[in-house]
Design a protein around this motif. Sequence first.
Motif, PDB file in Angstrom:
ATOM      1  N   ASN A  25       0.637  -1.154   0.007  1.00  0.00           N
ATOM      2  CA  ASN A  25      -0.140  -0.016  -0.045  1.00  0.00           C
ATOM      3  C   ASN A  25       0.701   1.146  -0.118  1.00  0.00           C
ATOM      4  O   ASN A  25       0.298   2.203  -0.635  1.00  0.00           O
ATOM      5  CB  ASN A  25      -0.780   0.145   1.156  1.00  0.00           C
ATOM      6  N   ALA A  28       1.661   1.931  -3.531  1.00  0.00           N
ATOM      7  CA  ALA A  28       0.544   2.250  -4.389  1.00  0.00           C
ATOM      8  C   ALA A  28       0.035   3.586  -4.212  1.00  0.00           C
ATOM      9  O   ALA A  28      -0.593   4.198  -4.995  1.00  0.00           O
ATOM     10  CB  ALA A  28      -0.691   1.196  -3.645  1.00  0.00           C
ATOM     11  N   LYS A  31       0.702   6.211  -8.431  1.00  0.00           N
ATOM     12  CA  LYS A  31      -0.372   5.641  -9.360  1.00  0.00           C
ATOM     13  C   LYS A  31       0.258   5.028 -10.774  1.00  0.00           C
ATOM     14  O   LYS A  31      -0.537   4.686 -11.427  1.00  0.00           O
ATOM     15  CB  LYS A  31      -1.671   6.842  -9.681  1.00  0.00           C
ATOM     16  N   ASP A  80      -8.008  -7.745  -3.311  1.00  0.00           N
ATOM     17  CA  ASP A  80      -8.912  -6.612  -2.772  1.00  0.00           C
ATOM     18  C   ASP A  80      -8.522  -6.249  -1.253  1.00  0.00           C
ATOM     19  O   ASP A  80      -9.226  -5.195  -0.976  1.00  0.00           O
ATOM     20  CB  ASP A  80     -10.345  -7.496  -2.460  1.00  0.00           C
ATOM     21  N   ASP A  83      -4.922  -1.906  -1.071  1.00  0.00           N
ATOM     22  CA  ASP A  83      -5.599  -0.128  -1.404  1.00  0.00           C
ATOM     23  C   ASP A  83      -4.724   0.116  -2.640  1.00  0.00           C
ATOM     24  O   ASP A  83      -4.143   1.218  -2.968  1.00  0.00           O
ATOM     25  CB  ASP A  83      -5.400   0.827  -0.355  1.00  0.00           C
ATOM     26  N   VAL A  84      -4.918  -0.857  -3.726  1.00  0.00           N
ATOM     27  CA  VAL A  84      -4.364  -0.637  -5.144  1.00  0.00           C
ATOM     28  C   VAL A  84      -5.577  -0.542  -5.968  1.00  0.00           C
ATOM     29  O   VAL A  84      -6.394  -1.296  -6.000  1.00  0.00           O
ATOM     30  CB  VAL A  84      -3.315  -1.915  -5.450  1.00  0.00           C
ATOM     31  N   GLN A  85      -5.331   0.383  -7.071  1.00  0.00           N
ATOM     32  CA  GLN A  85      -6.227   0.344  -7.969  1.00  0.00           C
ATOM     33  C   GLN A  85      -6.415  -0.736  -8.980  1.00  0.00           C
ATOM     34  O   GLN A  85      -5.474  -1.222  -9.142  1.00  0.00           O
ATOM     35  CB  GLN A  85      -6.112   1.731  -8.850  1.00  0.00           C
ATOM     36  N   LYS A  86      -7.506  -1.202  -9.308  1.00  0.00           N
ATOM     37  CA  LYS A  86      -7.714  -2.113 -10.230  1.00  0.00           C
ATOM     38  C   LYS A  86      -6.804  -2.257 -11.474  1.00  0.00           C
ATOM     39  O   LYS A  86      -6.356  -3.354 -11.910  1.00  0.00           O
ATOM     40  CB  LYS A  86      -8.856  -2.992 -10.554  1.00  0.00           C
ATOM     41  N   ASN A  87      -6.731  -1.038 -12.049  1.00  0.00           N
ATOM     42  CA  ASN A  87      -5.861  -0.920 -13.369  1.00  0.00           C
ATOM     43  C   ASN A  87      -4.488  -0.881 -13.281  1.00  0.00           C
ATOM     44  O   ASN A  87      -3.600  -1.007 -14.030  1.00  0.00           O
ATOM     45  CB  ASN A  87      -6.509   0.269 -13.972  1.00  0.00           C
ATOM     46  N   GLN A  88      -3.983  -1.047 -12.007  1.00  0.00           N
ATOM     47  CA  GLN A  88      -2.540  -1.155 -11.461  1.00  0.00           C
ATOM     48  C   GLN A  88      -2.207  -2.802 -11.128  1.00  0.00           C
ATOM     49  O   GLN A  88      -1.011  -2.901 -10.923  1.00  0.00           O
ATOM     50  CB  GLN A  88      -2.347  -0.429 -10.386  1.00  0.00           C
TER      51      GLN A  88
END
Length: 147
Positions: A25, A28, A31, A80, A83-88
């Motif tokens: 995280n 993360a 971005k 899940d 705390d990482v965006q799904k597109n990463q």
Amino acid sequence: MHKTILIPIDLNTGALSSNVISEVNDYARDKNVKFHFVTVILPSEQLFDYGLTFPVMTDNAKSEDQRIKFLLEKLEKITDEFDVQKNQISTGVLLGSPAEAIIENAEKIKADLIIIGSKNPTLKSRLLGSTASALIHYANISVLVVR
């Protein structure tokens, strides 16, 4: 700064270290970083040669493809917790010896960092070595071992 990070997850342990989650995280926040979550398993033929079955294998996962699909689903659920965006995020199941497969994958994706959790060493792992230890010795990139 690191741009491509490989995170091997051992699905057999049943628990993900909160320290690994915290470390990932932290990275993360940038971005532009890509995270590749993988798990490594021995090929079915190799397991069956030794009379073993894979602990995560279920009755409905009798083929290698079904087994990989099941493990990918499990790995994706684990992402899940970060705390990482799904597109990463990308996920994958690697076949082979854990350290070798991780190092090969790191080279393939041009990773510049491997973040791996390490359990408290036992006498067995001290004698035989652990995946984290092998990565430290043989990977050509930085390895962050988290306890």
